[in-house]
Design a protein around this motif. Structure first.
Motif, PDB file in Angstrom:
ATOM      1  N   SER A   1       0.820  -1.224   0.000  1.00  0.00           N
ATOM      2  CA  SER A   1       0.000   0.000   0.000  1.00  0.00           C
ATOM      3  C   SER A   1       0.846   1.262   0.000  1.00  0.00           C
ATOM      4  CB  SER A   1      -0.949   0.000   1.206  1.00  0.00           C
ATOM      5  OG  SER A   1      -0.220  -0.040   2.407  1.00  0.00           O
TER       6      SER A   1
ATOM      7  N   ARG B   1      -3.422  -3.774   5.034  1.00  0.00           N
ATOM      8  CA  ARG B   1      -4.729  -3.425   5.603  1.00  0.00           C
ATOM      9  C   ARG B   1      -5.496  -2.500   4.661  1.00  0.00           C
ATOM     10  NH1 ARG B   1      -2.286  -1.331  11.039  1.00  0.00           N
ATOM     11  NH2 ARG B   1      -0.926  -0.550   9.393  1.00  0.00           N
TER      12      ARG B   1
ATOM     13  N   ASN C   1       7.442  -8.095   2.598  1.00  0.00           N
ATOM     14  CA  ASN C   1       7.970  -6.737   2.703  1.00  0.00           C
ATOM     15  C   ASN C   1       7.388  -5.946   3.878  1.00  0.00           C
ATOM     16  OD1 ASN C   1       8.879  -3.946   1.607  1.00  0.00           O
ATOM     17  ND2 ASN C   1       6.636  -3.836   1.585  1.00  0.00           N
TER      18      ASN C   1
ATOM     19  N   TYR D   1      12.703  -4.537  16.956  1.00  0.00           N
ATOM     20  CA  TYR D   1      12.875  -4.508  15.492  1.00  0.00           C
ATOM     21  C   TYR D   1      14.158  -5.258  15.101  1.00  0.00           C
ATOM     22  CZ  TYR D   1      13.282  -2.483  10.765  1.00  0.00           C
ATOM     23  OH  TYR D   1      13.386  -2.302   9.407  1.00  0.00           O
TER      24      TYR D   1
ATOM     25  N   THR E   1      10.400   6.848   3.657  1.00  0.00           N
ATOM     26  CA  THR E   1       9.047   6.283   3.729  1.00  0.00           C
ATOM     27  C   THR E   1       8.406   6.663   5.064  1.00  0.00           C
ATOM     28  OG1 THR E   1       9.783   4.274   4.810  1.00  0.00           O
ATOM     29  CG2 THR E   1       9.797   4.240   2.401  1.00  0.00           C
TER      30      THR E   1
ATOM     31  N   GLN F   1      10.311   5.949   8.261  1.00  0.00           N
ATOM     32  CA  GLN F   1      11.273   6.957   8.731  1.00  0.00           C
ATOM     33  C   GLN F   1      10.558   8.111   9.441  1.00  0.00           C
ATOM     34  OE1 GLN F   1      14.650   7.034   8.865  1.00  0.00           O
ATOM     35  NE2 GLN F   1      14.637   4.930   8.151  1.00  0.00           N
TER      36      GLN F   1
HETATM   37  N1  NAP Z   1      12.299   2.732   5.504  1.00  0.00           N
HETATM   38  C1  NAP Z   1      13.501   2.328   5.861  1.00  0.00           C
HETATM   39  O1  NAP Z   1      14.403   3.145   6.078  1.00  0.00           O
HETATM   40  C2  NAP Z   1      13.799   0.853   5.974  1.00  0.00           C
HETATM   41  C3  NAP Z   1      15.126   0.484   6.264  1.00  0.00           C
HETATM   42  C4  NAP Z   1      15.430  -0.881   6.347  1.00  0.00           C
HETATM   43  C5  NAP Z   1      14.437  -1.827   6.166  1.00  0.00           C
HETATM   44  N2  NAP Z   1      13.156  -1.417   5.903  1.00  0.00           N
HETATM   45  C6  NAP Z   1      12.163  -2.469   5.715  1.00  0.00           C
HETATM   46  O2  NAP Z   1      11.513  -2.275   4.464  1.00  0.00           O
HETATM   47  C7  NAP Z   1      10.173  -2.787   4.514  1.00  0.00           C
HETATM   48  C8  NAP Z   1       9.204  -1.754   3.973  1.00  0.00           C
HETATM   49  O3  NAP Z   1       9.258  -0.633   4.836  1.00  0.00           O
HETATM   50  P1  NAP Z   1       8.755   0.819   4.391  1.00  0.00           P
HETATM   51  O4  NAP Z   1       9.810   1.757   4.797  1.00  0.00           O
HETATM   52  O5  NAP Z   1       8.269   0.795   3.006  1.00  0.00           O
HETATM   53  O6  NAP Z   1       7.549   1.005   5.428  1.00  0.00           O
HETATM   54  P2  NAP Z   1       6.182   1.812   5.329  1.00  0.00           P
HETATM   55  O7  NAP Z   1       6.236   2.886   4.315  1.00  0.00           O
HETATM   56  O8  NAP Z   1       5.864   2.166   6.741  1.00  0.00           O
HETATM   57  O9  NAP Z   1       5.162   0.706   4.807  1.00  0.00           O
HETATM   58  C9  NAP Z   1       4.897  -0.421   5.600  1.00  0.00           C
HETATM   59  C10 NAP Z   1       3.963  -1.351   4.858  1.00  0.00           C
HETATM   60  O10 NAP Z   1       3.662  -2.459   5.751  1.00  0.00           O
HETATM   61  C11 NAP Z   1       2.259  -2.610   5.829  1.00  0.00           C
HETATM   62  N3  NAP Z   1       1.845  -3.026   7.170  1.00  0.00           N
HETATM   63  C12 NAP Z   1       2.186  -2.457   8.351  1.00  0.00           C
HETATM   64  N4  NAP Z   1       1.510  -3.042   9.357  1.00  0.00           N
HETATM   65  C13 NAP Z   1       0.730  -4.007   8.782  1.00  0.00           C
HETATM   66  C14 NAP Z   1      -0.199  -4.938   9.287  1.00  0.00           C
HETATM   67  N5  NAP Z   1      -0.500  -5.009  10.596  1.00  0.00           N
HETATM   68  N6  NAP Z   1      -0.817  -5.765   8.422  1.00  0.00           N
HETATM   69  C15 NAP Z   1      -0.578  -5.680   7.086  1.00  0.00           C
HETATM   70  N7  NAP Z   1       0.298  -4.819   6.551  1.00  0.00           N
HETATM   71  C16 NAP Z   1       0.941  -3.989   7.400  1.00  0.00           C
HETATM   72  C17 NAP Z   1       1.660  -1.240   5.532  1.00  0.00           C
HETATM   73  O11 NAP Z   1       0.352  -1.410   4.950  1.00  0.00           O
HETATM   74  P3  NAP Z   1      -1.029  -0.955   5.648  1.00  0.00           P
HETATM   75  O12 NAP Z   1      -0.718   0.196   6.536  1.00  0.00           O
HETATM   76  O13 NAP Z   1      -1.912  -0.638   4.481  1.00  0.00           O
HETATM   77  O14 NAP Z   1      -1.480  -2.181   6.386  1.00  0.00           O
HETATM   78  C18 NAP Z   1       2.636  -0.679   4.499  1.00  0.00           C
HETATM   79  O15 NAP Z   1       2.234  -1.034   3.196  1.00  0.00           O
HETATM   80  C19 NAP Z   1       9.926  -3.175   5.971  1.00  0.00           C
HETATM   81  O16 NAP Z   1      10.075  -4.560   6.141  1.00  0.00           O
HETATM   82  C20 NAP Z   1      11.021  -2.438   6.717  1.00  0.00           C
HETATM   83  O17 NAP Z   1      11.355  -3.055   7.922  1.00  0.00           O
HETATM   84  C21 NAP Z   1      12.816  -0.109   5.799  1.00  0.00           C
END
Ligand code: NAP
Length: 252
Positions: free
Chosen positions: A10, A33, A87, A154, A191, A194
């Motif tokens: 999403s 969600r 993811n 985490y 994202t 952050q």
């Molecule tokens: N951003 C960074 O700097 C960073 C760094 C290292 C690793 N990562 C990893 O990269 C991946 C993507 O992160 P992002 O930065 O893109 O995060 P994000 O923008 O916060 O997006 C998180 C995604 O996870 C979904 N999600 C969260 N809680 C959920 C739940 N209870 N059920 C179903 N879906 C859920 C959200 O969808 P809904 O809200 O629609 O449910 C959203 O699509 C993650 O695994 C994160 O740990 C991120």
């Protein structure tokens, strides 16, 4: 036909992965969600199969039920390949051990670790009876191998995900299976995650100022750059099962 199942499509990295895969004519199943209407529209314009399933990955029974339905729906189409992106992830709770509340601790482990384990198990189980190749991409973090004060839950969830990836890959190799399972560490991206990090407090998270500076100095990676590098690598077919890939290796 190739199908991709993406949790957390999403927004953030998942959204960027979905958009790039649609450009590559790969059918997308999105699980989160909330639904992203732009992805739906893009798939429709390209005449591609797309389906969204609403699922709270923190709820084990919902995960089992929704993914049984997804697996049933996809495998009956006899796809050549399924790309499964575990993811979705959450950073919370951000706080020192001794100050953690039980509910966010459990939610984090459910979403970041237990859901990917259950989903991967289900897909590899279903694949045994078919010719479909399954490739699993578990999105991990540098925090899996580096302790960051305030992020104990985490860090632990992502360390667990790395170990699950490596162990499952070993088992598949032992079975002489063609299925592959890798972990991918995307770097620090611009994202919502952050934003959540920057909205924490110095008491809860020692490195808060450093993360605010990443944003101020425009040092955060754009999710579409990360997604493009990942998808190009996956399409090259050179992935080594069991490996934990870093974004910097793929951007070179
Ligand atoms: N951003 C960074 O700097 C960073 C760094 C290292 C690793 N990562 C990893 O990269 C991946 C993507 O992160 P992002 O930065 O893109 O995060 P994000 O923008 O916060 O997006 C998180 C995604 O996870 C979904 N999600 C969260 N809680 C959920 C739940 N209870 N059920 C179903 N879906 C859920 C959200 O969808 P809904 O809200 O629609 O449910 C959203 O699509 C993650 O695994 C994160 O740990 C991120």
């Amino acid at each position: 036909m190739k199908y991709a199942v993406i949790t957390g499509a999403s927004k953030g990295l998942g959204e960027a992965i979905a958009k790039r895969l649609i450009q590559e004519q790969i059918a997308v199943v999105s699980v989160s969600r909330f639904e992203n209407e732009e992805i739906k529209k893009l798939a429709w314009e390209k005449g591609l199969f797309y389906q969204h399933y609403s699922c709270n990955l923190a709820l084990e029974e919902e995960v089992q039920e929704v993914f049984m339905e997804i697996a049933h729906c996809i495998f009956q189409k006899n796809p050549t390949e399924i790309l499964l992106f575990n993811n979705a992830g959450v950073i919370e709770p951000i706080d020192m051990v001794g100050h953690l509340d039980q509910t966010p601790v459990i939610r984090n482990i459910q979403i970041n670790l237990i859901a990917p384990i259950l989903i991967t198990n289900l897909f590899l189980s279903k694949a045994q009876l078919t010719e479909t190749l399954v490739q699993v991409i578990n999105v991990t973090s540098g925090a899996a191998v580096r302790s960051i004060e305030g992020w104990s839950v985490y860090c632990s969830s992502k360390a667990g995900l790395n170990m699950f990836t490596q162990t499952a890959a070993l088992e598949q190799a032992e079975l002489n299976s063609n299925h592959k399972i890798i972990a991918f560490s995307p770097g620090v991206m611009d994202t919502k995650m952050q934003e959540t990090i920057r909205s924490s407090t110095k008491d809860a998270f020692k490195d808060l100022e450093q993360f605010k500076e990443y944003k101020e100095k425009d040092l955060l990676l754009k999710p579409d750059i990360v997604a493009n590098a990942l998808i190009e690598f996956l399409l090259s077919g050179n992935l080594e099962s069991g490996k934990v890939y870093q974004i910097n290796d793929l951007l070179k």
